[in-house]
Scaffold this active site. Structure first.
Site, short mmCIF file in Angstrom:
data_model
loop_
_atom_site.label_atom_id
_atom_site.label_comp_id
_atom_site.label_asym_id
_atom_site.label_seq_id
_atom_site.Cartn_x
_atom_site.Cartn_y
_atom_site.Cartn_z
N ASP A 42 -4.50 -3.48 -6.01
CA ASP A 42 -3.49 -2.63 -5.40
C ASP A 42 -2.94 -3.38 -4.18
O ASP A 42 -3.61 -4.25 -3.62
CB ASP A 42 -4.14 -1.31 -5.00
CG ASP A 42 -3.23 -0.46 -4.16
OD1 ASP A 42 -2.11 -0.18 -4.62
OD2 ASP A 42 -3.62 -0.10 -3.03
N ASP A 44 -0.77 -1.93 -1.11
CA ASP A 44 -0.79 -1.33 0.23
C ASP A 44 -2.13 -0.64 0.51
O ASP A 44 -2.55 0.25 -0.22
CB ASP A 44 0.35 -0.32 0.36
CG ASP A 44 1.71 -0.98 0.11
OD1 ASP A 44 1.88 -2.13 0.53
OD2 ASP A 44 2.57 -0.35 -0.54
N SER A 87 7.23 3.78 -5.04
CA SER A 87 8.21 4.84 -5.25
C SER A 87 9.35 4.75 -4.23
O SER A 87 10.38 5.40 -4.39
CB SER A 87 7.55 6.21 -5.18
OG SER A 87 7.03 6.42 -3.88
#
Ligand SMILES: [Zn+2]
Length: 555
Positions: A42, A44, A87
């Site tokens: 991942d 962040d 997003s």
């Protein structure tokens, strides 16, 4: 207009940023680890400090120790990819050029990644790549020329781990101060920081590989007492032993016999109860022990590998094996074994049972042959044909029971799940043993076909192999589903650690309260009124999980 509305493929799929200046080869090259080919990280909160919706390369700050940890993975031959929900793209907080600039800065600071997989959507898009959906993990595995099961995902929130499990990958949670406690409780593998996660990935990888592969032997005796699930999870290790032996004899107990019959690599089975293993043991009968010892001596084994769970002792059997004249014995033992054991192996807590067993096989010099993945398997010749009256493949198997009631799904909840699945258009088959007929009848009355008492373990396997998904607690049929490669909705009572006993290397959704008071009690009967770890599961969660797991991905 948003970019992701322009292209139907992009709307449903992760974007792959391999980088224009490099070729992503279709294979993993010469190195092939026993367990993993790739680590998916991942972005962040895991690789770099979380700056919400960051489009500014100047704000990129790696987490402590990230560069050195990643370089260790690279040096070990593991491929690296980033799997990240962004997003902010869908919401217009930054554009693709800004994101590419951020990624370039990340690579400047942390070194190159073999692929970048980005979900540009937000929750409202209903895509199959936004974590916790497994799409990014599948896409990364494909980009790197491997399978999701050979990947380990590292992330800082529950969504990262859930996406890993839903793809059948391993998932490591590295919590930050903002990670929710229930996400930490639900994770099967937790590390305190990125460097520790990397150390444990490399340790597990190394532990499954023998320092030196031993010379082939004539007969190997392998031992796994206890129940069906225990025998099934030992399958990969038994196949590793079988790869270096002409003949494999398995000693199992009566409760594991039906599973032993389903294991590839086993030539002969000896069934005998071991009173120091059984949960409700009879007295130790000296005559029975003499008979067992004579039977073991007659095997003429060149070596014995004694597999156990973390709370079981291999030493009483090691003594009998010595008395049977076996000169080379391998076992896991924290207790001092004296001269009972030749290869004394030790394993830290928290390792999945199949890997724990594989590491013992490796310590004894045995390695799975090339092409045999470390997954649970069934031998096809012992699984009977599927009964014709269960209908075409693609049904959902709901198995509410368990030998330990603390790990069973409450009947009332199972009935609501059956009703919800049926209402969502699934064909539901409700399975259970002969003593669970009352339960399966009640559950199936709410929706589904009652198969209670109609199947032995092999018969259940015949049904499970053609299921779209299996909904089951932490009990033997969960491992049967894993061995059949069928996705599992795991209603997992936390009485034992999920990281050790969760369905192995098969797409899985874990449901239930992982922090319930029964956690780690190993209780066979639920010690808490109302069975709260499972009774709070919402049947709608099960329907969503079945949809996500059976909806495809690229397995
Ligand atoms: Zn997406």
């Amino acid at each position: 207009m948003r970019q992701d509305q322009e292209d139907p493929y992009q709307r449903r799929s992760a974007r792959v940023y391999a980088g224009a200046d490099r070729a992503v080869s279709g294979s993993v090259g010469s190195f092939r680890g026993v367990l993993y080919d790739a680590v998916l990280l991942d972005r962040d909160g895991t690789l770099i400090e979380d700056v919400p919706y960051n489009g500014d390369p100047e704000k990129v700050r790696p987490v402590e120790g990230a560069r050195a940890a990643l370089d260790e993975l690279r040096a070990a031959g593991l491929r690296l990819a980033v799997v990240t929900n962004q997003s902010g793209l869908a919401r217009g907080f930054f554009d693709e050029d800004q994101m590419r600039a951020v990624h370039a800065r990340v690579e400047e600071l942390l070194g190159r990644f073999d692929a970048w997989l980005v979900c540009p959507h937000d929750d409202a898009d209903g895509c199959d790549c936004r974590k916790p959906a497994p799409g990014l993990v599948y896409a990364a595995a494909r980009e790197l020329g491997t399978s999701a099961a050979r990947c380990v995902v590292v992330g800082d929130i529950g969504r990262d781990v859930a996406a890993a499990l839903a793809a059948g990958a391993a998932g490591v949670l590295v919590p930050t101060p903002v990670t929710r406690p229930e996400e930490v409780a639900a994770a099967g593998w937790v590390a305190s920081d990125l460097p520790s996660a990397v150390r444990e990935i490399l340790r597990r990888q190394e532990a499954a590989r023998p320092a030196q592969v031993s010379e082939p032997v004539g007969t190997a005796l392998v031992v796994r007492s206890d129940s069906a699930g225990d025998v099934l999870v030992t399958g990969p290790a038994i196949r590793a032993v079988a790869a270096g032996a002409l003949r494999v004899v398995l000693l199992c107990g009566p409760r594991g016999r039906a599973a032993a019959d389903l294991l590839p690599g086993v030539d002969e089975i000896i069934e005998h109860p071991l009173p120091w293993i059984d949960p409700a043991p009879g007295p130790v009968d000296p005559e029975a022990m003499r008979t067992l010892t004579a039977r073991l001596a007659a095997v003429g084994a060149d070596e014995a590998v004694v597999f156990t769970s973390f709370h079981q002792s291999a030493l009483p059997l090691a003594l009998l094996l010595r008395m049977a004249g076996i000169s080379r014995i391998a076992a896991i033992s924290d207790d001092y074994p004296g001269s009972l054991v030749d290869i004394r192996h030790r394993v830290p807590v928290g390792v999945p049972e199949p890997e724990r067993a594989l590491s013992l096989a490796a310590a004894a010099g045995h390695l799975l042959p090339a092409g045999d993945e470390p997954v649970l398997r069934l031998r096809s010749d012992t699984v009977p044909p599927r009964p014709v009256d269960v209908g075409e493949p693609g049904y959902v198997v709901l198995h509410p029971g368990s030998a330990a009631s603390s790990r069973a799904c409450p009947t009332e909840l199972a009935a609501r799940i059956a009703g919800a699945l049926t209402a969502a258009g699934h064909r539901v088959l409700v399975t259970g043993g002969p003593d669970e007929r009352a339960v399966t009848a009640t559950v199936a009355a709410a929706g589904g076909t009652d198969l209670g008492g109609r199947t032995d373990l092999a018969g259940l396997a015949a049904i499970v192999v053609d299921a779209a998904a299996v909904v089951v607690g932490n009990t033997g049929p969960a491992h049967l589903a894993a061995a059949a490669g069928v996705p599992v909705v795991s209603l997992f009572a936390p009485t034992v650690p999920f990281g050790q006993w969760g369905p192995y290397r098969v797409p899985t959704v874990r449901l239930g309260d992982a922090g319930a008071p029964c956690r780690d009690t190993r209780a066979a009967t639920c010690p808490v009124p109302g069975h709260p770890c499972l009774s709070g599961v919402d049947p709608a969660e099960v329907v969503d999980a079945v949809r996500m797991l059976s909806g495809g991905g690229d397995r």
